[in-house]
Scaffold this active site. Structure first.
Site, mmCIF file in Angstrom:
data_model
loop_
_atom_site.group_PDB
_atom_site.id
_atom_site.type_symbol
_atom_site.label_atom_id
_atom_site.label_comp_id
_atom_site.label_asym_id
_atom_site.label_seq_id
_atom_site.Cartn_x
_atom_site.Cartn_y
_atom_site.Cartn_z
ATOM 1 N N LYS A 76 0.841 -1.210 0.000
ATOM 2 C CA LYS A 76 0.000 0.000 0.000
ATOM 3 C C LYS A 76 0.874 1.258 0.000
ATOM 4 C CE LYS A 76 -2.180 -1.362 3.709
ATOM 5 N NZ LYS A 76 -1.498 -2.683 3.846
ATOM 6 N N THR A 77 1.873 1.278 0.894
ATOM 7 C CA THR A 77 2.767 2.442 0.948
ATOM 8 C C THR A 77 3.520 2.586 -0.375
ATOM 9 O OG1 THR A 77 3.035 2.039 3.303
ATOM 10 C CG2 THR A 77 4.657 3.481 2.263
ATOM 11 N N ASP A 127 -1.512 7.049 6.014
ATOM 12 C CA ASP A 127 -1.428 5.628 6.358
ATOM 13 C C ASP A 127 -2.327 5.386 7.576
ATOM 14 O OD1 ASP A 127 -0.574 3.052 6.131
ATOM 15 O OD2 ASP A 127 1.443 3.401 6.905
ATOM 16 N N THR A 147 -5.590 -1.257 6.750
ATOM 17 C CA THR A 147 -5.720 -2.714 6.818
ATOM 18 C C THR A 147 -7.151 -3.082 7.218
ATOM 19 O OG1 THR A 147 -4.955 -2.534 9.091
ATOM 20 C CG2 THR A 147 -3.319 -3.192 7.449
ATOM 21 N N ARG A 150 6.650 -8.304 1.858
ATOM 22 C CA ARG A 150 7.519 -7.911 2.984
ATOM 23 C C ARG A 150 8.202 -9.146 3.576
ATOM 24 N NH1 ARG A 150 4.586 -4.435 6.504
ATOM 25 N NH2 ARG A 150 5.764 -2.698 5.629
HETATM 26 N N1 LIG Z 1 4.418 -5.426 -5.699
HETATM 27 C C1 LIG Z 1 5.569 -5.279 -5.045
HETATM 28 N N2 LIG Z 1 6.737 -5.397 -5.692
HETATM 29 C C2 LIG Z 1 7.914 -5.291 -5.055
HETATM 30 N N3 LIG Z 1 8.035 -5.075 -3.743
HETATM 31 C C3 LIG Z 1 6.914 -4.941 -3.040
HETATM 32 C C4 LIG Z 1 5.625 -5.026 -3.644
HETATM 33 N N4 LIG Z 1 4.696 -4.844 -2.699
HETATM 34 C C5 LIG Z 1 5.373 -4.648 -1.552
HETATM 35 N N5 LIG Z 1 6.695 -4.710 -1.758
HETATM 36 C C6 LIG Z 1 7.764 -4.586 -0.755
HETATM 37 O O1 LIG Z 1 7.277 -5.042 0.501
HETATM 38 C C7 LIG Z 1 7.643 -4.157 1.538
HETATM 39 C C8 LIG Z 1 6.394 -3.677 2.244
HETATM 40 O O2 LIG Z 1 5.600 -2.915 1.347
HETATM 41 P P1 LIG Z 1 4.696 -1.697 1.825
HETATM 42 O O3 LIG Z 1 5.383 -0.948 2.939
HETATM 43 O O4 LIG Z 1 4.324 -0.938 0.621
HETATM 44 O O5 LIG Z 1 3.448 -2.472 2.404
HETATM 45 P P2 LIG Z 1 2.163 -1.908 3.143
HETATM 46 O O6 LIG Z 1 1.000 -2.608 2.530
HETATM 47 O O7 LIG Z 1 2.157 -0.409 3.096
HETATM 48 O O8 LIG Z 1 2.393 -2.397 4.612
HETATM 49 P P3 LIG Z 1 1.797 -1.756 5.997
HETATM 50 O O9 LIG Z 1 0.320 -2.006 5.967
HETATM 51 O O10 LIG Z 1 2.513 -2.546 7.059
HETATM 52 O O11 LIG Z 1 2.164 -0.298 5.993
HETATM 53 C C9 LIG Z 1 8.471 -3.048 0.856
HETATM 54 O O12 LIG Z 1 9.835 -3.382 0.974
HETATM 55 C C10 LIG Z 1 8.119 -3.126 -0.584
HETATM 56 O O13 LIG Z 1 9.219 -2.828 -1.387
#
Ligand SMILES: Nc1ncnc2c1ncn2[C@@H]1O[C@H](COP(=O)(O)OP(=O)(O)OP(=O)(O)O)[C@@H](O)[C@H]1O
Length: 373
Positions: A87-88, A132, A181, A240
Site C-alpha cells: 500500500k505504501t 497511512d 488494513t 515484505r
Molecule cells: N508489488 C511489489 N513489488 C515489489 N516489492 C513490493 C511489492 N509490494 C510490496 N513490496 C515490498 O514489501 C515491503 C512492504 O511494502 P509496503 O510498505 O508498501 O506495504 P504496506 O501494505 O504499506 O504495509 P503496511 O500495511 O505494514 O504499511 C516493501 O519493501 C516493498 O518494497
C-alpha cells in the site's frame, strides 16, 4: 519490549515473562520502523516496475493516466488490504507517476483536527497526501478531512467558547491516498470521498518470484531460480516477508556459502529460522500440534488451546490463527477450533474420519491478524 534485533531477524523472541513477541517473528507481515528503512531501497518506483496485483495496477494506471492527460489531480485513492502487500509502495508510485511531491502522515499522528489543518493548509497544488492507517484518525479530524476532500476547504476555528468563529480557508486541489488494513472500520462518509478504491490481495508465488529476483539484484546478491522459488513459496503471499526471508538467506549464504544464494542456502537458512515449507513458524506448528495430538483434532476452545501452547489467547487468535485459517489448516466452528485434513497431513499424521477438509469460518482478510491473513 523486545531485546532482539530490530529488523525481524528472530523467528521467536521471548519476553522476560515468557510470552511471545509477535512483531519479532520472521514471518510477521508487519514491519518495524527500522525495517522500513531497509525496505525503502527495495520499493518499486513506478507502476510498470510493480509486480502482482494486476487489477489494482491496471485500474490505478488508468485513473492516473487520465488525470495526467486532463492536467488535473486524480480522484482520491483508497488502498486497503493486509500489511506488507504494497500500500505504501503504491502511494509513493501515485506521486511518482503524477510527478508531484508526496506528504506522508498517518492516522495515529493526527489526533486533533488542528494537526490535520496544519498539514492541509501547507499542501501545494497537486500534491499527494498519503494518510497511512487512515482508520485510526480521530473523529474530529475525519470530519475536517471530508470537507477538505470534497470542497478543498477547511474551516479554521479562531477563538474559544461563544466568541469562536470559523474562518473558511480555501485549499489548492490535492490528492489524498489513504491506506488501511481495516477498510470496514472507515465510516461510510469518509469511504465515499474516495473516487477509487483498490483492494490488495495476497500475491501468487510467480509474482513473489519476480519481486525476489528484483530485490536480489538491488541487494547485489546472486540468487538461483530454485532458491528464489523456495523463498517465495514460504512467504505467505506477502512481499515484505519474502524480502525479509531473502535477506536472511543472503546472510546464511555470506557466512556459509560464499555469498551465492542457491537452493541449499535457501533451505538451510529457512530451516535455521524455523520457517517450514508452508511458511509456518514454530508458533503456528505448536498450535497445530496441540490441536491434533492433544485434542484429537478438536473442537477445542481458544483459551484451552492457548494454555496448551503456553501463550495468551490473544496471541494465538491474532498471530497464528489468521494464517492457519486462511490456508485451510484450521477451522473455526461454533464449538471451537478444529484441525482440517491439511493440518494432519502437514504434521505427517493420519487424520481421523471426522476431520473437515478445510476451514468453515474463514477470517476476514482485513481481520485483526498480524500475519496478513
Ligand atoms: N508489488 C511489489 N513489488 C515489489 N516489492 C513490493 C511489492 N509490494 C510490496 N513490496 C515490498 O514489501 C515491503 C512492504 O511494502 P509496503 O510498505 O508498501 O506495504 P504496506 O501494505 O504499506 O504495509 P503496511 O500495511 O505494514 O504499511 C516493501 O519493501 C516493498 O518494497
Amino acid at each position: 519490549m523486545s531485546t532482539g534485533p530490530a529488523d525481524g531477524f528472530g523467528s521467536e523472541i521471548r519476553e522476560a515473562d515468557g510470552s511471545f513477541e509477535a512483531t519479532a517473528r520472521v514471518v510477521d507481515a508487519g514491519g518495524s520502523d527500522d525495517e522500513r528503512v531497509v525496505e525503502a531501497a527495495l520499493r518499486p518506483r513506478r507502476l510498470a516496475e510493480f509486480p502482482g496485483q494486476p487489477r489494482v495496477r491496471d485500474q490505478l494506471g488508468l485513473v492516473l493516466e487520465a488525470a495526467r492527460r486532463r492536467g488535473s489531480p486524480p480522484d482520491h485513492v483508497l488502498l486497503s488490504g493486509p500489511p506488507g502487500l504494497g500500500k505504501t509502495t503504491l502511494a509513493m508510485i501515485v506521486a511518482a507517476e503524477l510527478e508531484r511531491p508526496i506528504r506522508v502522515t498517518s492516522g495515529p499522528a493526527i489526533q486533533h483536527a488542528g494537526d490535520l489543518a496544519a498539514v492541509l493548509s501547507s499542501l501545494d497544488e497537486g500534491e499527494v497526501l498519503f494518510l497511512d492507517e487512515i482508520h485510526r484518525m480521530s473523529r474530529a479530524a475525519e470530519e475536517m478531512l471530508y470537507l477538505a476532500m470534497e470542497d478543498f476547504r477547511v474551516d479554521v476555528v479562531v477563538g474559544k467558547g461563544p466568541g469562536a468563529t470559523a474562518i473558511p480557508l480555501e485549499l489548492p486541489p490535492f490528492t489524498v491516498v489513504g491506506a488501511t488494513t481495516r477498510a470496514g472500520l472507515l465510516p461510510a462518509p469518509l469511504r465515499d470521498r474516495f473516487g477509487f478504491t483498490g483492494h490488495l490481495d495476497f500475491y501468487e508465488v510467480g509474482d513473489l518470484v519476480a519481486i525476489l529476483h528484483r530485490s536480489a539484484g538491488l541487494l547485489g546478491v546472486e540468487a538461483d531460480e530454485a532458491a528464489v522459488r523456495e523463498v517465495a513459496g514460504r512467504s505467505r503471499g506477502t512481499p515484505r516477508i519474502a524480502n525479509r526471508l531473502l535477506r536472511r538467506v543472503r546472510d546464511w549464504a555470506q557466512v556459509h556459502g560464499g555469498g551465492h544464494v542457491d537452493h541449499h542456502a535457501a533451505r538451510e537458512a529457512l530451516a535455521l529460522f524455523d520457517v517450514d515449507e508452508a511458511g509456518l513458524d514454530r508458533l503456528d506448528r505448536a498450535v497445530l500440534e496441540a490441536l491434533c495430538r492433544r485434542f484429537a483434532g478438536g473442537p477445542v476452545g481458544l483459551s484451552t488451546l492457548a494454555v496448551a501452547v503456553g501463550e495468551e489467547s490473544d496471541t494465538v487468535e491474532t498471530v497464528a490463527e489468521p494464517y492457519l485459517v486462511r490456508e485451510g489448516f484450521m477451522a473455526r466452528t461454533p464449538r471451537g477450533r478444529t484441525a482440517t485434513g491439511r493440518a494432519w497431513a502437514h504434521l505427517g499424521l493420519q487424520a481421523p474420519a471426522h476431520a473437515p477438509q478445510q476451514s468453515v469460518l474463514p477470517l476476514d482478510d482485513d481481520g485483526p491478524g498480524r500475519l496478513g491473513g
